[in-house]
Design a protein around this motif. Sequence first.
Motif, PDB file in Angstrom:
ATOM      1  N   THR A   1       0.823  -1.190   0.000  1.00 15.63           N
ATOM      2  CA  THR A   1       0.000   0.000   0.000  1.00 15.63           C
ATOM      3  C   THR A   1       0.866   1.252   0.000  1.00 15.63           C
ATOM      4  O   THR A   1       1.809   1.363   0.782  1.00 15.63           O
ATOM      5  CB  THR A   1      -0.927   0.023   1.240  1.00 15.63           C
ATOM      6  OG1 THR A   1      -1.673  -1.187   1.291  1.00 15.63           O
ATOM      7  CG2 THR A   1      -1.863   1.207   1.188  1.00 15.63           C
ATOM      8  N   LYS A   2       0.506   2.196  -0.866  1.00 10.50           N
ATOM      9  CA  LYS A   2       1.275   3.433  -0.964  1.00 10.50           C
ATOM     10  C   LYS A   2       0.949   4.340   0.216  1.00 10.50           C
ATOM     11  O   LYS A   2      -0.212   4.570   0.550  1.00 10.50           O
ATOM     12  CB  LYS A   2       0.966   4.144  -2.278  1.00 10.50           C
ATOM     13  CG  LYS A   2       1.790   5.404  -2.499  1.00 10.50           C
ATOM     14  CD  LYS A   2       1.530   5.962  -3.874  1.00 10.50           C
ATOM     15  CE  LYS A   2       2.321   7.251  -4.091  1.00 10.50           C
ATOM     16  NZ  LYS A   2       3.771   7.032  -4.022  1.00 10.50           N
ATOM     17  N   VAL A   3       1.996   4.843   0.852  1.00  8.02           N
ATOM     18  CA  VAL A   3       1.837   5.750   1.984  1.00  8.02           C
ATOM     19  C   VAL A   3       1.436   7.126   1.460  1.00  8.02           C
ATOM     20  O   VAL A   3       2.041   7.644   0.523  1.00  8.02           O
ATOM     21  CB  VAL A   3       3.140   5.853   2.804  1.00  8.02           C
ATOM     22  CG1 VAL A   3       2.966   6.838   3.962  1.00  8.02           C
ATOM     23  CG2 VAL A   3       3.546   4.489   3.334  1.00  8.02           C
ATOM     24  N   THR A   4       0.403   7.721   2.070  1.00  8.66           N
ATOM     25  CA  THR A   4      -0.088   9.020   1.627  1.00  8.66           C
ATOM     26  C   THR A   4       0.234  10.106   2.653  1.00  8.66           C
ATOM     27  O   THR A   4       0.656   9.815   3.780  1.00  8.66           O
ATOM     28  CB  THR A   4      -1.609   8.990   1.414  1.00  8.66           C
ATOM     29  OG1 THR A   4      -2.247   8.803   2.693  1.00  8.66           O
ATOM     30  CG2 THR A   4      -2.005   7.843   0.480  1.00  8.66           C
ATOM     31  N   ILE A   5      -0.010  11.337   2.249  1.00 10.31           N
ATOM     32  CA  ILE A   5       0.210  12.463   3.153  1.00 10.31           C
ATOM     33  C   ILE A   5      -0.725  12.393   4.357  1.00 10.31           C
ATOM     34  O   ILE A   5      -0.389  12.833   5.457  1.00 10.31           O
ATOM     35  CB  ILE A   5       0.042  13.803   2.381  1.00 10.31           C
ATOM     36  CG1 ILE A   5       0.572  14.976   3.220  1.00 10.31           C
ATOM     37  CG2 ILE A   5      -1.399  14.027   1.972  1.00 10.31           C
ATOM     38  CD1 ILE A   5       0.609  16.284   2.445  1.00 10.31           C
ATOM     39  N   THR A   6      -1.906  11.796   4.132  1.00  9.65           N
ATOM     40  CA  THR A   6      -2.851  11.594   5.237  1.00  9.65           C
ATOM     41  C   THR A   6      -2.269  10.651   6.274  1.00  9.65           C
ATOM     42  O   THR A   6      -2.396  10.876   7.490  1.00  9.65           O
ATOM     43  CB  THR A   6      -4.181  11.034   4.703  1.00  9.65           C
ATOM     44  OG1 THR A   6      -4.719  11.941   3.727  1.00  9.65           O
ATOM     45  CG2 THR A   6      -5.192  10.849   5.832  1.00  9.65           C
ATOM     46  N   ASP A   7      -1.624   9.577   5.819  1.00  5.92           N
ATOM     47  CA  ASP A   7      -1.001   8.617   6.739  1.00  5.92           C
ATOM     48  C   ASP A   7       0.089   9.301   7.571  1.00  5.92           C
ATOM     49  O   ASP A   7       0.204   9.064   8.778  1.00  5.92           O
ATOM     50  CB  ASP A   7      -0.390   7.448   5.959  1.00  5.92           C
ATOM     51  CG  ASP A   7      -1.415   6.662   5.176  1.00  5.92           C
ATOM     52  OD1 ASP A   7      -2.547   6.517   5.675  1.00  5.92           O
ATOM     53  OD2 ASP A   7      -1.084   6.196   4.076  1.00  5.92           O
TER      54      ASP A   7
ATOM     55  N   LYS B   1      -2.965  17.607   7.738  1.00  5.48           N
ATOM     56  CA  LYS B   1      -2.386  17.431   6.402  1.00  5.48           C
ATOM     57  C   LYS B   1      -1.716  18.725   5.937  1.00  5.48           C
ATOM     58  O   LYS B   1      -0.695  18.699   5.269  1.00  5.48           O
ATOM     59  CB  LYS B   1      -3.479  17.026   5.397  1.00  5.48           C
ATOM     60  CG  LYS B   1      -3.969  15.593   5.542  1.00  5.48           C
ATOM     61  CD  LYS B   1      -5.165  15.313   4.662  1.00  5.48           C
ATOM     62  CE  LYS B   1      -4.891  15.564   3.197  1.00  5.48           C
ATOM     63  NZ  LYS B   1      -6.073  15.251   2.341  1.00  5.48           N
TER      64      LYS B   1
ATOM     65  N   SER C   1       2.036  19.281   4.516  1.00  2.00           N
ATOM     66  CA  SER C   1       2.255  19.949   3.234  1.00  2.00           C
ATOM     67  C   SER C   1       3.231  21.108   3.386  1.00  2.00           C
ATOM     68  O   SER C   1       4.131  21.291   2.563  1.00  2.00           O
ATOM     69  CB  SER C   1       0.923  20.452   2.671  1.00  2.00           C
ATOM     70  OG  SER C   1       1.128  21.138   1.459  1.00  2.00           O
TER      71      SER C   1
ATOM     72  N   TYR D   1       7.601   7.461   3.521  1.00  6.13           N
ATOM     73  CA  TYR D   1       6.772   8.262   2.607  1.00  6.13           C
ATOM     74  C   TYR D   1       7.610   8.889   1.503  1.00  6.13           C
ATOM     75  O   TYR D   1       8.667   9.448   1.748  1.00  6.13           O
ATOM     76  CB  TYR D   1       6.050   9.359   3.390  1.00  6.13           C
ATOM     77  CG  TYR D   1       5.308  10.342   2.511  1.00  6.13           C
ATOM     78  CD1 TYR D   1       4.153   9.966   1.846  1.00  6.13           C
ATOM     79  CD2 TYR D   1       5.783  11.648   2.344  1.00  6.13           C
ATOM     80  CE1 TYR D   1       3.471  10.868   1.043  1.00  6.13           C
ATOM     81  CE2 TYR D   1       5.110  12.558   1.546  1.00  6.13           C
ATOM     82  CZ  TYR D   1       3.952  12.151   0.890  1.00  6.13           C
ATOM     83  OH  TYR D   1       3.297  13.045   0.088  1.00  6.13           O
TER      84      TYR D   1
ATOM     85  N   ASN E   1       4.516  12.532  -4.044  1.00  7.18           N
ATOM     86  CA  ASN E   1       4.104  12.341  -5.436  1.00  7.18           C
ATOM     87  C   ASN E   1       4.511  13.585  -6.219  1.00  7.18           C
ATOM     88  O   ASN E   1       3.826  14.610  -6.190  1.00  7.18           O
ATOM     89  CB  ASN E   1       2.590  12.127  -5.520  1.00  7.18           C
ATOM     90  CG  ASN E   1       2.148  11.741  -6.932  1.00  7.18           C
ATOM     91  OD1 ASN E   1       2.736  12.176  -7.906  1.00  7.18           O
ATOM     92  ND2 ASN E   1       1.110  10.924  -7.014  1.00  7.18           N
TER      93      ASN E   1
ATOM     94  N   ARG F   1       2.349  16.994  -7.214  1.00  8.35           N
ATOM     95  CA  ARG F   1       2.783  18.286  -6.694  1.00  8.35           C
ATOM     96  C   ARG F   1       3.030  19.263  -7.838  1.00  8.35           C
ATOM     97  O   ARG F   1       2.687  20.443  -7.748  1.00  8.35           O
ATOM     98  CB  ARG F   1       4.060  18.126  -5.866  1.00  8.35           C
ATOM     99  CG  ARG F   1       4.516  19.436  -5.216  1.00  8.35           C
ATOM    100  CD  ARG F   1       5.869  19.330  -4.573  1.00  8.35           C
ATOM    101  NE  ARG F   1       5.901  18.413  -3.463  1.00  8.35           N
ATOM    102  CZ  ARG F   1       6.985  18.197  -2.708  1.00  8.35           C
ATOM    103  NH1 ARG F   1       8.111  18.849  -2.972  1.00  8.35           N
ATOM    104  NH2 ARG F   1       6.944  17.343  -1.711  1.00  8.35           N
TER     105      ARG F   1
END
Length: 334
Positions: free
Chosen positions: A2-8, A17, A21, A48, A51, A55
């Motif tokens: 699973t790709k780690v997101t900024i939310t994670d 978030k 950012s 992380y 992307n 961006r």
Amino acid sequence: MTKVTITDVAKHANVSKSTVSQYLNKRFDYMGQKTKERVELAIKELGYQPNIVARSLKQKSTSTIGVIVANILHTFSTQVIRAIEDYCHESDFHIIVCNADDNPEKEKKYIEMLLAKQVDGIIIFPTGSNKDLYQKMLDDNYPLVFVDRTVSDIKIPSIMLDNEKASDLAVAHFVEKGYERIGIMTTSISRSIASRVERINGFKKSLAEHHLPIVDDYMKSIEVEHLQQALHDMLALKEPPQAILAGNDLSLMEILKYVKANALSIPNDLAVIGIDEVSFASLYNPGLTVISQPVFEMGKQAAALVLQQIQTKAKSEQQHIYRFEPMLVKRESC
């Protein structure tokens, strides 16, 4: 996986978030040290990776500069690229380097490729044969800078050596050493490449100022592969030149190859000065006298100009040529 997101990352660091950012965009003005450390640790623990494409779309910037050199074999080109990369790195920009091989069609394809990749600006050592494309980018207010060459009627900022002065420094040094029959060899000017034309013009002017004859047989501007034969013909003249100015590093290399192959002695049989400080100049025996260009200053100026255009979105209303001073480096070849 699973790709780690900024939310994670935000959940892991127990921040918003928006805070993550801001951290990623290095906006730390209102961020406490402990918050920065938590976000940094969360990114590290989760592995992380931002992307970059997403961006770029959001910021409407790829933070990338394209650099198209005419011929990457030139020492000047590689040194300028290094200076551009150094400057861009400090500004968090990346560069993509392309080698056009002095081929207008190849240059055109690289320009189109870089535009398709949405690089924010381009630095070009132009072949001079894609005027319509240069003009279109200029009309579109696209950040663009030329290096080492100008293109007539195209109002794009250009980074140039004072090429006529470079030749004059060489001729004056030859004269000071007592040489009267002086020649010049450079790669082809068939496409009227500004730097080469200026060096030849400067050579002629300097000869005239020193009251020396301008001998056509002592001046050769041809493709690299024919330079050694041209030097052979020159030295076979009834009154051959006593000294040769190599108009660039590739010309110098061909002259040195010929000298070695024919067991000539520098400067006893032929005095030599080269334009461009090649890496082996001080190691060669005898040491090579050269006219040095301030390559790192020139590369940094090119990068600064294109980044300024990107940041201000200012259109160049007129062509401005930034001239840099050459310097004579005296060694034993003259």
